[in-house]
Design a protein around this motif. Structure first.
Motif, mmCIF file in Angstrom:
data_model
loop_
_atom_site.group_PDB
_atom_site.id
_atom_site.type_symbol
_atom_site.label_atom_id
_atom_site.label_comp_id
_atom_site.label_asym_id
_atom_site.label_seq_id
_atom_site.Cartn_x
_atom_site.Cartn_y
_atom_site.Cartn_z
ATOM 1 N N THR A 113 41.943 1.582 -7.565
ATOM 2 C CA THR A 113 42.957 1.834 -6.653
ATOM 3 C C THR A 113 42.492 3.091 -6.115
ATOM 4 O O THR A 113 42.982 3.304 -4.949
ATOM 5 N N GLU A 142 51.536 -3.009 -9.139
ATOM 6 C CA GLU A 142 51.365 -2.339 -10.422
ATOM 7 C C GLU A 142 52.005 -0.976 -10.536
ATOM 8 O O GLU A 142 51.876 -0.113 -11.366
ATOM 9 N N THR A 144 51.045 1.518 -8.783
ATOM 10 C CA THR A 144 50.232 2.846 -8.676
ATOM 11 C C THR A 144 49.822 3.476 -7.315
ATOM 12 O O THR A 144 48.942 4.305 -7.326
ATOM 13 N N ASP A 212 47.202 -4.662 -4.129
ATOM 14 C CA ASP A 212 46.733 -3.850 -5.491
ATOM 15 C C ASP A 212 47.622 -4.014 -6.576
ATOM 16 O O ASP A 212 48.806 -3.398 -6.503
HETATM 17 MG MG MG Z 1 44.621 0.235 -10.236
#
Ligand code: MG
Ligand code: ADP
Length: 323
Positions: A113, A142, A144, A212
């Motif tokens: 990430t 996710e 993030t 992601d």
């Molecule tokens: Mg990640």
């Protein structure tokens, strides 16, 4: 005007909805489906499904053949985003290439990430500073994405390059959508195409699409149900859509993929994820990232059509990805 699912023979609003839910959101995805899978997905007979597929094919952009000189011409325009780490750039032949899908895989916390955030900053820089003067779309599965982290990285780049950069402006050029499940994730690629079309002549065209994580929803949803073949097929379609995005926009597509360590494995390659690589060889460039000492990470180029395998040491610091 572009053909809609409802324009296909025998497809009303209810069937169109079922098809979309099953991941057949575009004419292209229907054109390359088999009658059996389409029939099952939309509760229609195979014969009807075959008719729908036959009608979708002429309208679909499913490639066909390009001559070598056309491929050559298209590839003349390939752009590269510098990563912030010169060793990493060199390994990649100058940076992360447009018109391709680059996969970065590694364990939780390895820095996938972070690399994605860094590219979201770097792509916005002028070309002489390793960017593509572009804007960014992030499909965040996710939760993030962190604007604060982007700001830190903007400051890092600004002091490293001796440039004045406006962090708020950088954030305004990053378009983030949460994906709530794998179907939603696939649909968001169509929204991304629309947004990229809107921004095409804005002076800030979309030059980077990040997913992601690419695989988290697929993994979670297919645990204990369905077959791996189903998951694979859906993922392949998703990747086909992403490759199309990369070509149509001359954009970089970066996808992340989490793998688990296998401390119990004594033979073979420990970098091979459990259950095999669910991406197979659909990504053009495959990078394996792992933790090293302190803030260092080792990025290994595993698979590339034109570059030798190699390793690069990067640092992930407060300033972002650096030498
Ligand atoms: Mg990640
Ligand atoms: P993943 O591969 O799971 O996506 P991340 O990219 O989220 O992993 O990496 C998280 C790691 O990145 C942290 O453990 C830390 O080492 C590093 N990191 C995150 N934010 C910062 C920061 N502000 N300064 C320095 N290092 C950071």
């Amino acid at each position: 005007a572009e053909m809609l699912l409802e324009d296909l023979p025998g497809v009303g609003p209810a069937t169109a909805e079922k098809l979309k839910e099953a991941g057949f959101a575009t004419i292209e995805s229907i054109a390359v489906a088999s009658p059996a899978e389409l029939g099952t997905s939309a509760d229609i007979g195979e014969a009807t499904a075959a008719k729908i597929i036959a009608a979708a094919r002429p309208a679909a952009d499913i490639g066909g053949f390009e001559t070598g000189d056309m491929v050559f011409e298209r590839r003349l325009h390939i752009g590269k985003i510098k990563t912030g780490c010169s060793e990493f750039d060199e390994m990649m032949g100058g940076g992360i290439e447009s018109q391709s899908i680059t996969e970065i895989y590694g364990e939780f916390g390895s820095g996938k990430t972070q690399v994605a955030h860094q590219l979201a900053v770097n792509v916005q820089l002028p070309e002489e500073y390793g960017g593509l003067d572009g804007s960014v779309i992030i499909i965040d599965t996710e939760n993030t994405f962190r604007p604060d982290r982007i700001k830190q990285m903007v400051e890092g780049r600004a002091s490293e390059l001796g440039l004045e950069l406006d962090a708020d402006e950088v954030l305004r050029n990053i378009h983030v959508a949460r994906a709530y499940n794998s179907n939603h994730q696939i649909l968001l690629v169509d929204s991304a195409l629309d947004l990229a079309n809107e921004l095409k002549d804005s002076g800030r065209p979309v030059k980077l699409l990040i997913v992601d994580s690419l695989t988290a929803h697929f993994r979670a949803e297919y645990i204990g149900r369905g077959t791996l073949a189903d998951r694979q097929q859906k993922l392949n379609k998703h990747l086909h859509g992403l490759q199309r995005f990369a070509n149509l926009n001359n954009a970089v597509v970066l996808v992340t993929n989490q793998v688990m360590s296998k401390p119990d494995v004594f033979f073979g390659d420990p970098t091979k994820p459990i259950g095999g690589h669910i991406l197979g060889h659909t990504a053009t460039f495959r990078l394996y990232i792992r933790k090293s000492k302190g803030d260092k990470r080792i990025v290994k180029l595993i698979d590339s059509p034109n570059l030798p395998e190699g390793e690069a040491v990067i640092a992930v610091t407060k300033d972002g990805v650096t030498n």
